[in-house]
Scaffold this motif. Structure first.
Motif, PDB file in Angstrom:
ATOM      1  N   PHE A  31       0.839  -1.199   0.000  1.00  0.00           N
ATOM      2  CA  PHE A  31       0.000   0.000   0.000  1.00  0.00           C
ATOM      3  C   PHE A  31       0.875   1.249   0.000  1.00  0.00           C
ATOM      4  O   PHE A  31       1.843   1.342   0.740  1.00  0.00           O
ATOM      5  N   ASP A  32       0.519   2.220  -0.836  1.00  0.00           N
ATOM      6  CA  ASP A  32       1.255   3.478  -0.943  1.00  0.00           C
ATOM      7  C   ASP A  32       0.269   4.632  -0.798  1.00  0.00           C
ATOM      8  O   ASP A  32      -0.531   4.891  -1.706  1.00  0.00           O
ATOM      9  N   ALA A  33       0.320   5.304   0.338  1.00  0.00           N
ATOM     10  CA  ALA A  33      -0.614   6.395   0.623  1.00  0.00           C
ATOM     11  C   ALA A  33      -0.494   7.547  -0.362  1.00  0.00           C
ATOM     12  O   ALA A  33      -1.460   8.283  -0.583  1.00  0.00           O
ATOM     13  N   SER A  34       0.665   7.713  -0.982  1.00  0.00           N
ATOM     14  CA  SER A  34       0.818   8.809  -1.937  1.00  0.00           C
ATOM     15  C   SER A  34       0.098   8.517  -3.257  1.00  0.00           C
ATOM     16  O   SER A  34      -0.228   9.436  -3.998  1.00  0.00           O
ATOM     17  N   ASN A  35      -0.177   7.234  -3.532  1.00  0.00           N
ATOM     18  CA  ASN A  35      -0.886   6.869  -4.761  1.00  0.00           C
ATOM     19  C   ASN A  35      -2.338   6.468  -4.522  1.00  0.00           C
ATOM     20  O   ASN A  35      -3.118   6.420  -5.466  1.00  0.00           O
ATOM     21  N   ASP A  36      -2.674   6.143  -3.295  1.00  0.00           N
ATOM     22  CA  ASP A  36      -4.022   5.686  -2.969  1.00  0.00           C
ATOM     23  C   ASP A  36      -4.572   6.532  -1.820  1.00  0.00           C
ATOM     24  O   ASP A  36      -4.138   6.398  -0.671  1.00  0.00           O
ATOM     25  N   PRO A  37      -5.528   7.407  -2.109  1.00  0.00           N
ATOM     26  CA  PRO A  37      -6.030   8.333  -1.084  1.00  0.00           C
ATOM     27  C   PRO A  37      -7.108   7.759  -0.172  1.00  0.00           C
ATOM     28  O   PRO A  37      -7.715   8.500   0.601  1.00  0.00           O
ATOM     29  N   ILE A  38      -7.368   6.452  -0.209  1.00  0.00           N
ATOM     30  CA  ILE A  38      -8.497   5.883   0.522  1.00  0.00           C
ATOM     31  C   ILE A  38      -8.472   6.190   2.022  1.00  0.00           C
ATOM     32  O   ILE A  38      -9.509   6.478   2.610  1.00  0.00           O
ATOM     33  N   VAL A  39      -7.315   6.169   2.640  1.00  0.00           N
ATOM     34  CA  VAL A  39      -7.251   6.446   4.081  1.00  0.00           C
ATOM     35  C   VAL A  39      -7.636   7.898   4.339  1.00  0.00           C
ATOM     36  O   VAL A  39      -8.455   8.184   5.224  1.00  0.00           O
ATOM     37  N   ARG A  40      -7.075   8.809   3.576  1.00  0.00           N
ATOM     38  CA  ARG A  40      -7.408  10.230   3.749  1.00  0.00           C
ATOM     39  C   ARG A  40      -8.894  10.473   3.518  1.00  0.00           C
ATOM     40  O   ARG A  40      -9.529  11.237   4.242  1.00  0.00           O
ATOM     41  N   ILE A  41      -9.455   9.817   2.518  1.00  0.00           N
ATOM     42  CA  ILE A  41     -10.877   9.983   2.219  1.00  0.00           C
ATOM     43  C   ILE A  41     -11.734   9.470   3.368  1.00  0.00           C
ATOM     44  O   ILE A  41     -12.659  10.159   3.825  1.00  0.00           O
ATOM     45  N   GLU A  42     -11.444   8.274   3.853  1.00  0.00           N
ATOM     46  CA  GLU A  42     -12.243   7.690   4.942  1.00  0.00           C
ATOM     47  C   GLU A  42     -12.133   8.511   6.226  1.00  0.00           C
ATOM     48  O   GLU A  42     -13.126   8.723   6.914  1.00  0.00           O
ATOM     49  N   VAL A  43     -10.932   8.967   6.560  1.00  0.00           N
ATOM     50  CA  VAL A  43     -10.763   9.767   7.776  1.00  0.00           C
ATOM     51  C   VAL A  43     -11.445  11.123   7.613  1.00  0.00           C
ATOM     52  O   VAL A  43     -12.057  11.628   8.555  1.00  0.00           O
ATOM     53  N   SER A  44     -11.389  11.694   6.436  1.00  0.00           N
ATOM     54  CA  SER A  44     -12.074  12.957   6.185  1.00  0.00           C
ATOM     55  C   SER A  44     -13.586  12.801   6.355  1.00  0.00           C
ATOM     56  O   SER A  44     -14.248  13.651   6.967  1.00  0.00           O
ATOM     57  N   ARG A  45     -14.136  11.721   5.836  1.00  0.00           N
ATOM     58  CA  ARG A  45     -15.571  11.455   6.003  1.00  0.00           C
ATOM     59  C   ARG A  45     -15.915  11.229   7.472  1.00  0.00           C
ATOM     60  O   ARG A  45     -16.954  11.708   7.952  1.00  0.00           O
ATOM     61  N   LEU A  46     -15.057  10.517   8.179  1.00  0.00           N
ATOM     62  CA  LEU A  46     -15.268  10.291   9.610  1.00  0.00           C
ATOM     63  C   LEU A  46     -15.222  11.613  10.374  1.00  0.00           C
ATOM     64  O   LEU A  46     -16.067  11.871  11.230  1.00  0.00           O
ATOM     65  N   ARG A  47     -14.258  12.441  10.055  1.00  0.00           N
ATOM     66  CA  ARG A  47     -14.118  13.755  10.684  1.00  0.00           C
ATOM     67  C   ARG A  47     -15.398  14.579  10.479  1.00  0.00           C
ATOM     68  O   ARG A  47     -15.918  15.188  11.420  1.00  0.00           O
ATOM     69  N   SER A  48     -15.923  14.574   9.270  1.00  0.00           N
ATOM     70  CA  SER A  48     -17.160  15.308   8.971  1.00  0.00           C
ATOM     71  C   SER A  48     -18.349  14.723   9.721  1.00  0.00           C
ATOM     72  O   SER A  48     -19.196  15.465  10.229  1.00  0.00           O
ATOM     73  N   ALA A  49     -18.418  13.395   9.783  1.00  0.00           N
ATOM     74  CA  ALA A  49     -19.519  12.744  10.494  1.00  0.00           C
ATOM     75  C   ALA A  49     -19.490  13.081  11.987  1.00  0.00           C
ATOM     76  O   ALA A  49     -20.536  13.313  12.603  1.00  0.00           O
ATOM     77  N   LEU A  50     -18.295  13.106  12.566  1.00  0.00           N
ATOM     78  CA  LEU A  50     -18.166  13.476  13.981  1.00  0.00           C
ATOM     79  C   LEU A  50     -18.657  14.905  14.204  1.00  0.00           C
ATOM     80  O   LEU A  50     -19.433  15.159  15.136  1.00  0.00           O
ATOM     81  N   ALA A  51     -18.218  15.820  13.364  1.00  0.00           N
ATOM     82  CA  ALA A  51     -18.630  17.225  13.512  1.00  0.00           C
ATOM     83  C   ALA A  51     -20.140  17.365  13.367  1.00  0.00           C
ATOM     84  O   ALA A  51     -20.790  18.059  14.164  1.00  0.00           O
ATOM     85  N   SER A  52     -20.716  16.704  12.379  1.00  0.00           N
ATOM     86  CA  SER A  52     -22.170  16.774  12.168  1.00  0.00           C
ATOM     87  C   SER A  52     -22.938  16.170  13.338  1.00  0.00           C
ATOM     88  O   SER A  52     -23.939  16.725  13.786  1.00  0.00           O
ATOM     89  N   TYR A  53     -22.455  15.036  13.818  1.00  0.00           N
ATOM     90  CA  TYR A  53     -23.123  14.377  14.934  1.00  0.00           C
ATOM     91  C   TYR A  53     -23.135  15.277  16.173  1.00  0.00           C
ATOM     92  O   TYR A  53     -24.181  15.475  16.790  1.00  0.00           O
ATOM     93  N   TYR A  54     -21.970  15.806  16.534  1.00  0.00           N
ATOM     94  CA  TYR A  54     -21.914  16.618  17.751  1.00  0.00           C
ATOM     95  C   TYR A  54     -22.679  17.922  17.594  1.00  0.00           C
ATOM     96  O   TYR A  54     -23.233  18.436  18.559  1.00  0.00           O
TER      97      TYR A  54
END
Length: 148
Positions: free
Chosen positions: A72-95
């Motif tokens: 896995f290469d984070a510089s070529n595959d943004p899936i982790v950044r995308i999932e954490v970004s969505r999680l971050r948004s969900a947390l903010a919306s929930y609270y």
């Protein structure tokens, strides 16, 4: 920006209360995230409780939580950044919608994989706008990892 992170860390509830908030949140049907995002949140929280959160990188999340292989290469595959970004948004919306009664909140500051558990009471009573909307570490990224 590191000063803002330290300030939020200074506002954190004890780990026992943080664990209670994590379990409450994960069990709340109004917290609408994928099972993968729940697993990411639990992983980041457990890293925080163990004191090893600053060593969490996209690579470790990809392997340990998302089932990616060692190539896995984070510089070529943004899936982790995308999932954490969505999680971050969900947390903010929930609270924003349901977190009024909670004594603690869970925050993943932008640009990092550190999970923080600041007291809601202290955040609400603060005059500092950045404390109530923590989008910190935006430009503070570790060179070996392009975090969310």
């Amino acid at each position: 920006m590191i000063a803002e992170l330290r300030e939020l860390q200074g506002r954190e509830v004890p780990h026992e209360e943080a664990r209670e908030e994590l379990e409450r949140l994960l069990g709340d049907s109004r917290f609408r995230v994928t099972d993968r995002q729940k697993a990411i949140l639990r992983y980041l929280a457990e890293c925080r409780f163990k004191g090893c959160d600053e060593h969490v990188k996209a690579y470790s999340l990809a392997l340990d939580v998302m089932g990616k292989t060692i190539d896995f290469d984070a510089s070529n595959d943004p899936i982790v950044r995308i999932e954490v970004s969505r999680l971050r948004s969900a947390l903010a919306s929930y609270y924003e919608a349901f977190g009024v009664a909670a004594e603690a909140s869970i925050i993943i500051p932008k640009g990092s994989y550190i999970t923080l558990f600041p007291s809601k009471l202290k955040l609400e009573g603060s005059d500092d706008e950045s404390a109530s909307q923590p989008e910190i570490l935006e430009n503070h990224r570790h060179p070996s990892d392009q975090a969310a």
